[in-house]
Write a protein that holds these residues in place. Structure first.
Motif, PDB file in Angstrom:
ATOM      1  N   SER A 151       1.228   0.317  -0.192  1.00 50.29           N
ATOM      2  CA  SER A 151       0.907  -0.481   1.985  1.00 50.29           C
ATOM      3  C   SER A 151       0.722  -1.314   1.626  1.00 50.29           C
ATOM      4  O   SER A 151       0.922  -2.767   0.781  1.00 50.29           O
ATOM      5  CB  SER A 151      -1.113   0.306   1.652  1.00 50.29           C
ATOM      6  OG  SER A 151      -1.269  -0.434   0.896  1.00 50.29           O
ATOM      7  N   ASP A 152       1.019  -1.367   3.741  1.00 50.84           N
ATOM      8  CA  ASP A 152       1.382  -3.411   3.337  1.00 50.84           C
ATOM      9  C   ASP A 152       0.270  -3.633   3.255  1.00 50.84           C
ATOM     10  O   ASP A 152       0.211  -5.082   2.934  1.00 50.84           O
ATOM     11  CB  ASP A 152       1.386  -3.324   5.312  1.00 50.84           C
ATOM     12  CG  ASP A 152       2.836  -2.173   5.215  1.00 50.84           C
ATOM     13  OD1 ASP A 152       3.501  -2.204   4.666  1.00 50.84           O
ATOM     14  OD2 ASP A 152       2.722  -2.386   7.202  1.00 50.84           O
ATOM     15  N   THR A 153      -0.810  -3.286   2.931  1.00 51.66           N
ATOM     16  CA  THR A 153      -2.205  -4.373   2.376  1.00 51.66           C
ATOM     17  C   THR A 153      -1.952  -4.188   0.707  1.00 51.66           C
ATOM     18  O   THR A 153      -3.147  -5.481   0.718  1.00 51.66           O
ATOM     19  CB  THR A 153      -3.442  -3.482   2.458  1.00 51.66           C
ATOM     20  OG1 THR A 153      -3.790  -2.559   2.655  1.00 51.66           O
ATOM     21  CG2 THR A 153      -3.895  -3.574   4.131  1.00 51.66           C
ATOM     22  N   TYR A 154      -1.137  -3.787   0.519  1.00 55.46           N
ATOM     23  CA  TYR A 154      -1.347  -3.677  -1.648  1.00 55.46           C
ATOM     24  C   TYR A 154      -2.336  -2.928  -2.217  1.00 55.46           C
ATOM     25  O   TYR A 154      -3.405  -4.006  -2.841  1.00 55.46           O
ATOM     26  CB  TYR A 154      -1.463  -5.168  -1.789  1.00 55.46           C
ATOM     27  CG  TYR A 154       0.177  -6.117  -1.368  1.00 55.46           C
ATOM     28  CD1 TYR A 154       1.878  -5.944  -2.095  1.00 55.46           C
ATOM     29  CD2 TYR A 154       0.441  -6.113   0.046  1.00 55.46           C
ATOM     30  CE1 TYR A 154       2.918  -6.129  -1.600  1.00 55.46           C
ATOM     31  CE2 TYR A 154       1.140  -7.151   0.310  1.00 55.46           C
ATOM     32  CZ  TYR A 154       2.491  -6.744  -0.637  1.00 55.46           C
ATOM     33  OH  TYR A 154       3.762  -7.635   0.069  1.00 55.46           O
ATOM     34  N   MET A 155      -3.228  -1.951  -0.652  1.00 55.92           N
ATOM     35  CA  MET A 155      -4.633  -1.996  -1.306  1.00 55.92           C
ATOM     36  C   MET A 155      -3.943   0.109  -2.032  1.00 55.92           C
ATOM     37  O   MET A 155      -2.602   0.313  -0.456  1.00 55.92           O
ATOM     38  CB  MET A 155      -5.171  -1.914  -0.343  1.00 55.92           C
ATOM     39  CG  MET A 155      -6.214  -3.162  -0.266  1.00 55.92           C
ATOM     40  SD  MET A 155      -6.871  -3.058  -1.670  1.00 55.92           S
ATOM     41  CE  MET A 155      -8.294  -2.769  -1.307  1.00 55.92           C
ATOM     42  N   PRO A 156      -4.717   0.541  -2.788  1.00 60.09           N
ATOM     43  CA  PRO A 156      -4.392   2.501  -2.536  1.00 60.09           C
ATOM     44  C   PRO A 156      -4.402   3.001  -1.060  1.00 60.09           C
ATOM     45  O   PRO A 156      -5.596   2.830  -0.226  1.00 60.09           O
ATOM     46  CB  PRO A 156      -5.000   2.843  -3.952  1.00 60.09           C
ATOM     47  CG  PRO A 156      -5.640   1.512  -4.531  1.00 60.09           C
ATOM     48  CD  PRO A 156      -5.815   0.052  -3.930  1.00 60.09           C
ATOM     49  N   MET A 157      -3.338   3.453  -0.704  1.00 59.93           N
ATOM     50  CA  MET A 157      -3.694   4.079  -0.045  1.00 59.93           C
ATOM     51  C   MET A 157      -4.653   4.799   0.578  1.00 59.93           C
ATOM     52  O   MET A 157      -5.289   4.787   1.721  1.00 59.93           O
ATOM     53  CB  MET A 157      -2.631   5.331   0.786  1.00 59.93           C
ATOM     54  CG  MET A 157      -2.070   6.058   2.335  1.00 59.93           C
ATOM     55  SD  MET A 157      -1.632   4.445   2.779  1.00 59.93           S
ATOM     56  CE  MET A 157       0.276   3.877   2.380  1.00 59.93           C
TER      57      MET A 157
END
Length: 434
Positions: A130-136
């Motif tokens: 994801s663009d936030t570098y977090m798990p979707m």
């Protein structure tokens, strides 16, 4: 073969999150009036009651009752029928002075030698899915509840919502760990008893309850979901296909909720606060702790490392662990797991040694505090909808529930979520020759 992974979130009105937000509001006020404050405070909320407990070393004096009531008002517990209401609930404070035995292990004559506030291990995680570098799944679970809270505050399209809610998202992944689609969405939201039965019979009550649940389910699918999709980049819209399974208030009516329905405590939502079950967790909660507690500050530092090395292209996913001995500044260990996705010809152990030697990632407690300016009042905003993956932004906050000497109201400009900045990408690329 594809696999499924599930993450959950809870709203700001969930009783455990009410407790977290009160604890972090106290942290912010102590730091606003005395940046050197040492604080560990816990909150318990239940029917009509708030209990504050903990240890403090500070020059600041706070009106803790007013702070608690202000937080509860902002969340939305403002009606007597909730059985937990900001102006009428009791607030008991059992906050006392911090033990000098603990304090002596942290403070040093040379600030750079500041020891860790406790032993333990902390983890940071990042992924390029994801663009936030977090798990979707976790990102979407948070977003569903944030948007539901917006609908509640607006009171236009959906007027019956109450503050307490939970969400859960099950994502289907490919074998190479790419999100394919949302398989299941679960939402349980507290609500008014907005359709009354025609009479006192069980049949009439069931008919009214069924009508309530049908209305909520339709509004979630037809109002909430489109608003959530609109907040996402259009590249992610493919995740919302027509085959999603929805479970909306699956247990039935949810009128009794919040602290009246379930006692809340600080620090009980540590997976919601971090990565939704991905990676690992050291066990320490965040809220109610000043940054000398490495449970909090080092978890932010390891998230910063993981996010920056993934953003630099060093790997697709990363888990970073740091561990400490109480009262000792230097970490006793630094560990990195790239899950076999590293793009450099180095083992994970070699990657960890390079990271440990980078000044941009100094993991001594004093340098973590300095790097992210953690002794500024930046914590209340982190106490709901996750501490990681949030937007880093500069805001001005006003504090008027405390004093230090003759100082009353204070206005403080702070940077929220500084550990989310991608300000070490260039250094990572240089260190690893990327």
């Amino acid at each position: 073969m594809a696999y499924f992974f599930t993450s959950e979130s809870v709203s700001e009105g969930h009783p455990d999150k009410v407790a977290d937000q009160i604890s972090d509001a106290l942290i912010d006020h102590f730091l606003a009036y005395d940046a050197s404050s040492k604080v560990a405070c816990e909150t318990l909320v239940t029917t009509g009651q708030v209990v504050l407990a903990g240890e403090v070393k500070s020059k600041a004096y706070l009106d803790v009752q007013s702070i608690a009531r202000e937080v509860i008002t902002r969340i939305g517990y403002t009606k007597s029928e909730y059985m937990f209401e900001a102006n009428s609930c009791g607030v008991l404070s059992a906050i006392h002075e911090q033990s000098p035995d603990i304090n002596q292990g942290v403070e040093r004559s040379n600030p750079e030698d500041q020891g860790a506030g406790d032993q333990g291990m902390m983890f940071g995680y990042a992924t390029n899915e994801s663009d936030t570098y977090m798990p979707m799944p976790l990102m979407l679970a948070h977003l569903l509840l944030q948007e539901l809270a917006e609908l509640r505050r607006e009171g236009k399209e959906i007027g019956y919502l109450r503050p307490d809610s939970k969400s859960q998202v099950t994502m289907e992944y490919s074998d190479d760990h790419k999100p394919l689609r949302i398989d299941t969405i679960v939402i349980s939201t507290q609500h008014d008893d907005f359709i009354k039965p025609e009479n006192d019979s069980k049949e009439a009550q069931k008919k009214a309850d069924d009508a309530i649940l049908a209305k909520i389910a339709a509004d979630i699918v037809n109002i909430l979901i489109p608003r959530v999709k609109a907040k996402l980049d259009s590249r992610l819209h493919f995740l919302f296909d027509t085959e999603i399974t929805y479970h909306i208030n699956p247990t039935g009516k949810f009128v009794i909720g919040g602290p009246h329905g379930d006692t809340g405590l600080t620090g009980r939502k540590i997976i919601v606060d971090t990565y939704g079950g991905w990676g690992a967790h050291g066990g320490g909660a965040f809220s109610g702790k000043d940054p000398s507690k490495v449970d909090r500050s080092a978890a932010y530092a390891t998230r910063h490392i993981a996010k920056n090395i993934v953003a630099a292209g060093l790997c697709d996913r990363a888990l970073v662990q740091v561990s400490y001995a109480i009262g000792v500044a230097e970490p006793v260990g630094v560990y990195v797991d790239t899950y076999g996705t590293a793009k450099v010809n180095m083992s994970d152990g070699e990657i960890a040694r390079v990271i440990k030697g980078m000044s941009e990632f100094d993991l001594r407690p004093y340098f973590i505090e300095q790097r992210f300016n953690l002794r500024s009042p930046i914590y209340l905003e982190s106490a709901a909808y996750g501490h990681m993956g949030r937007k880093c932004e500069t805001v001005t906050k006003v504090f008027n529930k405390g004093k230090e000497g003759d100082q009353g109201e204070k206005s403080v400009t702070v940077k929220l979520f500084p550990w989310e900045e991608l300000n070490a990408v260039a250094a990572v690329k240089q260190a690893f020759g990327i």
